[in-house]
Write a protein that holds these residues in place. Sequence first.
Motif, PDB file in Angstrom:
ATOM      1  N   THR A  92       0.893  -1.328   0.098  1.00  0.00           N
ATOM      2  CA  THR A  92       0.024   0.138  -0.108  1.00  0.00           C
ATOM      3  C   THR A  92       0.924   1.333   0.065  1.00  0.00           C
ATOM      4  O   THR A  92       0.314   2.335  -0.499  1.00  0.00           O
TER       5      THR A  92
ATOM      6  N   HIS B 190       0.857 -10.787  -5.953  1.00  0.00           N
ATOM      7  CA  HIS B 190      -0.309  -9.991  -5.176  1.00  0.00           C
ATOM      8  C   HIS B 190      -1.116  -9.002  -6.003  1.00  0.00           C
ATOM      9  O   HIS B 190      -2.382  -8.690  -5.992  1.00  0.00           O
TER      10      HIS B 190
ATOM     11  N   ALA C 141      -2.592  -3.082  -4.706  1.00  0.00           N
ATOM     12  CA  ALA C 141      -3.994  -2.722  -4.076  1.00  0.00           C
ATOM     13  C   ALA C 141      -4.245  -1.199  -4.257  1.00  0.00           C
ATOM     14  O   ALA C 141      -3.578  -0.544  -4.043  1.00  0.00           O
TER      15      ALA C 141
ATOM     16  N   HIS D 229     -10.068  -0.796  -1.020  1.00  0.00           N
ATOM     17  CA  HIS D 229     -10.512  -2.094  -0.373  1.00  0.00           C
ATOM     18  C   HIS D 229     -11.524  -2.101   0.693  1.00  0.00           C
ATOM     19  O   HIS D 229     -11.484  -1.314   1.656  1.00  0.00           O
TER      20      HIS D 229
ATOM     21  N   ARG E 186      -7.845 -12.528  -2.798  1.00  0.00           N
ATOM     22  CA  ARG E 186      -8.611 -12.131  -1.851  1.00  0.00           C
ATOM     23  C   ARG E 186      -9.746 -12.222  -2.186  1.00  0.00           C
ATOM     24  O   ARG E 186     -10.911 -12.285  -1.425  1.00  0.00           O
TER      25      ARG E 186
ATOM     26  N   ALA F  63      -8.365  -9.718   3.959  1.00  0.00           N
ATOM     27  CA  ALA F  63      -7.165  -9.449   4.564  1.00  0.00           C
ATOM     28  C   ALA F  63      -7.384  -9.477   6.003  1.00  0.00           C
ATOM     29  O   ALA F  63      -8.546  -9.330   6.663  1.00  0.00           O
ATOM     30  N   PRO F  64      -6.233  -9.580   6.721  1.00  0.00           N
ATOM     31  CA  PRO F  64      -4.756 -10.059   6.243  1.00  0.00           C
ATOM     32  C   PRO F  64      -4.858 -11.484   5.894  1.00  0.00           C
ATOM     33  O   PRO F  64      -5.265 -12.372   6.751  1.00  0.00           O
ATOM     34  N   PHE F  65      -3.938 -11.747   5.073  1.00  0.00           N
ATOM     35  CA  PHE F  65      -3.433 -13.185   4.772  1.00  0.00           C
ATOM     36  C   PHE F  65      -2.037 -13.407   5.426  1.00  0.00           C
ATOM     37  O   PHE F  65      -1.711 -14.728   5.300  1.00  0.00           O
ATOM     38  N   ALA F  66      -1.492 -12.724   6.111  1.00  0.00           N
ATOM     39  CA  ALA F  66      -0.284 -13.116   6.494  1.00  0.00           C
ATOM     40  C   ALA F  66      -0.203 -14.207   7.739  1.00  0.00           C
ATOM     41  O   ALA F  66       0.804 -14.803   7.855  1.00  0.00           O
TER      42      ALA F  66
ATOM     43  N   ASN G 137       3.511  -6.560  10.948  1.00  0.00           N
ATOM     44  CA  ASN G 137       4.045  -5.874   9.898  1.00  0.00           C
ATOM     45  C   ASN G 137       3.339  -4.386  10.012  1.00  0.00           C
ATOM     46  O   ASN G 137       2.177  -4.357  10.044  1.00  0.00           O
TER      47      ASN G 137
ATOM     48  N   ILE H 102      -0.058   0.129   5.988  1.00  0.00           N
ATOM     49  CA  ILE H 102      -1.113   0.052   7.100  1.00  0.00           C
ATOM     50  C   ILE H 102      -0.411  -1.265   7.663  1.00  0.00           C
ATOM     51  O   ILE H 102       0.621  -1.957   7.404  1.00  0.00           O
TER      52      ILE H 102
ATOM     53  N   ASN I  89      -0.601  -4.640  10.250  1.00  0.00           N
ATOM     54  CA  ASN I  89      -1.301  -5.811  10.806  1.00  0.00           C
ATOM     55  C   ASN I  89      -0.802  -6.523  11.606  1.00  0.00           C
ATOM     56  O   ASN I  89       0.627  -6.649  11.610  1.00  0.00           O
TER      57      ASN I  89
ATOM     58  N   ASP J 262      -5.917  -6.094  10.838  1.00  0.00           N
ATOM     59  CA  ASP J 262      -5.138  -4.637  10.603  1.00  0.00           C
ATOM     60  C   ASP J 262      -5.413  -3.709  11.853  1.00  0.00           C
ATOM     61  O   ASP J 262      -6.335  -3.704  12.180  1.00  0.00           O
TER      62      ASP J 262
ATOM     63  N   GLU K 276       6.556 -10.086   3.173  1.00  0.00           N
ATOM     64  CA  GLU K 276       5.209 -10.102   2.366  1.00  0.00           C
ATOM     65  C   GLU K 276       5.205 -10.918   1.168  1.00  0.00           C
ATOM     66  O   GLU K 276       4.416 -11.520   0.549  1.00  0.00           O
TER      67      GLU K 276
ATOM     68  N   LEU L  45       5.302 -14.402   1.681  1.00  0.00           N
ATOM     69  CA  LEU L  45       4.135 -14.974   1.942  1.00  0.00           C
ATOM     70  C   LEU L  45       3.117 -15.164   0.647  1.00  0.00           C
ATOM     71  O   LEU L  45       2.649 -16.318   0.587  1.00  0.00           O
ATOM     72  N   PHE L  46       3.364 -14.547  -0.333  1.00  0.00           N
ATOM     73  CA  PHE L  46       2.544 -14.736  -1.484  1.00  0.00           C
ATOM     74  C   PHE L  46       3.060 -15.874  -2.293  1.00  0.00           C
ATOM     75  O   PHE L  46       2.399 -16.402  -2.945  1.00  0.00           O
TER      76      PHE L  46
HETATM   77  C1  LIG Z   1      -6.060  -4.928   0.701  1.00  0.00           C
HETATM   78  C2  LIG Z   1      -4.656  -5.046   1.126  1.00  0.00           C
HETATM   79  O1  LIG Z   1      -4.010  -5.220   0.033  1.00  0.00           O
HETATM   80  N1  LIG Z   1      -4.318  -5.160   2.331  1.00  0.00           N
HETATM   81  C3  LIG Z   1      -2.951  -5.308   2.696  1.00  0.00           C
HETATM   82  C4  LIG Z   1      -2.641  -4.039   3.472  1.00  0.00           C
HETATM   83  O2  LIG Z   1      -1.238  -4.146   3.672  1.00  0.00           O
HETATM   84  C5  LIG Z   1      -1.197  -4.634   5.170  1.00  0.00           C
HETATM   85  C6  LIG Z   1      -2.450  -4.763   5.498  1.00  0.00           C
HETATM   86  O3  LIG Z   1      -3.162  -4.081   4.833  1.00  0.00           O
HETATM   87  C7  LIG Z   1      -2.720  -6.433   5.032  1.00  0.00           C
HETATM   88  O4  LIG Z   1      -4.108  -6.469   5.443  1.00  0.00           O
HETATM   89  C8  LIG Z   1      -2.592  -6.615   3.593  1.00  0.00           C
HETATM   90  O5  LIG Z   1      -1.617  -7.068   3.212  1.00  0.00           O
HETATM   91  C9  LIG Z   1      -0.727  -8.276   3.703  1.00  0.00           C
HETATM   92  C10 LIG Z   1      -0.010  -8.677   2.798  1.00  0.00           C
HETATM   93  C11 LIG Z   1      -1.870  -9.394   4.044  1.00  0.00           C
HETATM   94  O6  LIG Z   1      -2.748  -9.911   3.370  1.00  0.00           O
HETATM   95  O7  LIG Z   1      -1.458 -10.026   5.099  1.00  0.00           O
END
Ligand SMILES: CC(=O)N[C@H]1[C@@H]2OC[C@@H](O2)[C@@H](O)[C@@H]1O[C@H](C)C(=O)O
Length: 427
Positions: free
Chosen positions: A10, A144, A147, A150, A179, A190-193, A213, A217, A219, A235, A388, A391-392
């Motif tokens: 972001t 990814h 973004a 959202h 997503r 989100a979040p997917f981490a 992270n 933003i 999270n 987040d 991150e 992660l993907f």
């Molecule tokens: C919509 C979107 O891209 N959200 C991101 C963003 O960046 C940080 C936070 O907001 C997290 O929720 C997410 O990314 C990370 C990789 C996630 O999905 O964990």
Amino acid sequence: MYSIGLMSGTSMDGIDAALIETDGTPMMLQSIAHFSLSYDASFALLLKATEYAIKQAKGNLRNANASYHESLSQYLQNTLCLTGTKLTQTIIQLYDYLKIAYKTTPIQIEDVVKHSTHQHALAVNALLEKTGLSATQIRVIGYHGQAMFHQPHEKISIILGNGQSLANQLTIPVINDFRSQDIATGGQGAPFAPIYHQALAIRDKKIPLAVVNCGGIANITLINGEQNSDLIGFDTGPGNGLVDSLIRQRTAGTAFMDKDGHYGKKGVVHPEVLQALYAKSIFKNNQNYFSLPPPKSLDYGDLRLIPEVQALSLEDAARTLEAFTADSIIKSVLALNIPPPRHWVLAGGGWQNPVILEEMTTRLKSYLDKKITINTADEVGWSSTAMEAELFAYLAVRSLHKLPISFPNTTGVRAPSCGGTYFPPQQ
Ligand SMILES: CC(=O)N[C@H]1[C@@H]2OC[C@@H](O2)[C@@H](O)[C@@H]1O[C@H](C)C(=O)O
Ligand SMILES: Nc1ncnc2c1ncn2[C@@H]1O[C@H](COP(=O)(O)OP(=O)(O)OP(=O)(O)O)[C@@H](O)[C@H]1O
């Protein structure tokens, strides 16, 4: 198998590409290499303007496209206070950057998508060159995308990037659009981490643990065990998003971060402005974000620079926003009313701002007891910058194996959910 992950987050400062070897579980998970591609200032500006255009159109891409040239001009006027010749020169410079004829062809969002996708291909090629691997050795790329907007309560999450084109350019299968499926089945998208943070924590025997992270933003993932149900993720509020906006605005777009805490170091925190930030800076669906329980997620466009911040000197404004980032991360955990974690790992570019890092460590130690441990991801042998992107890469392999990537306690999805769209390369 080898998998490459691509993250352009972001803060829109560039692309992280990471190579890992994994079977999509903690049993086989190895970080191998990482490459960061920084955007030119012109492209970073174009991405920000695109985000603005899409926000103005409330996520309707067709409308955003129809008024894209006007939005670009509005963004430069409203956000960077450009006028007259300077405004026209900047617009022409952005057209030139994308090789579009200013007088005859109106700029389209598709032009930005095409360039962004190509930049991701360049990042992968640089990573392959760095590692000496060839495209045929990479099983999949987790892409990814950028973004832009959202708003999961309206079932909208716009992430730009062309998966098919990237697969074709690289001759490697690509998975993107991670997503949508989560949002379609009741999740925040989100979040997917969390699933990746947990995999690292299981592999390295670090449970229980909190991983934060901090990018545009912030999270958090709270990991209490090895099951999916032992994860909490959401987040927390701003990472560096607000301070980045402040700097971008006050320098008319010539700088876009408080590099090394240059301004914040010289400022002081204004407690009444900190309170005002909690009260007024982030509303989601007409509700104060900080009063909402998780699961919850944010859009960069949800972060608002309030007038109380604008009234401060640049140094004090930066310091107060940097304190807000740290304070809101900690308060969001305290609000859960569960025993707070003793071990904290900090990942993401945001911690490279020493003022945010200092605010975090001081405040954590004063809110919680002094025995907690706080380490950056790099200090525990993980990668703060690559996390991150890794992660993907990990999610792409899980997607190939039809394993879940999001969970009721991380995104609010009804049941553990898989996701991603697969694009094999085409000639
Ligand atoms: C919509 C979107 O891209 N959200 C991101 C963003 O960046 C940080 C936070 O907001 C997290 O929720 C997410 O990314 C990370 C990789 C996630 O999905 O964990
Ligand atoms: N040397 C530095 N000094 C100050 N801040 C820095 C420094 N390096 C990076 N940052 C901050 O880190 C941010 C980028 O972090 P990162 O790349 O993790 O974010 P992101 O992935 O784009 O965002 P998100 O995680 O929200 O998707 C920059 O916008 C900047 O604010």
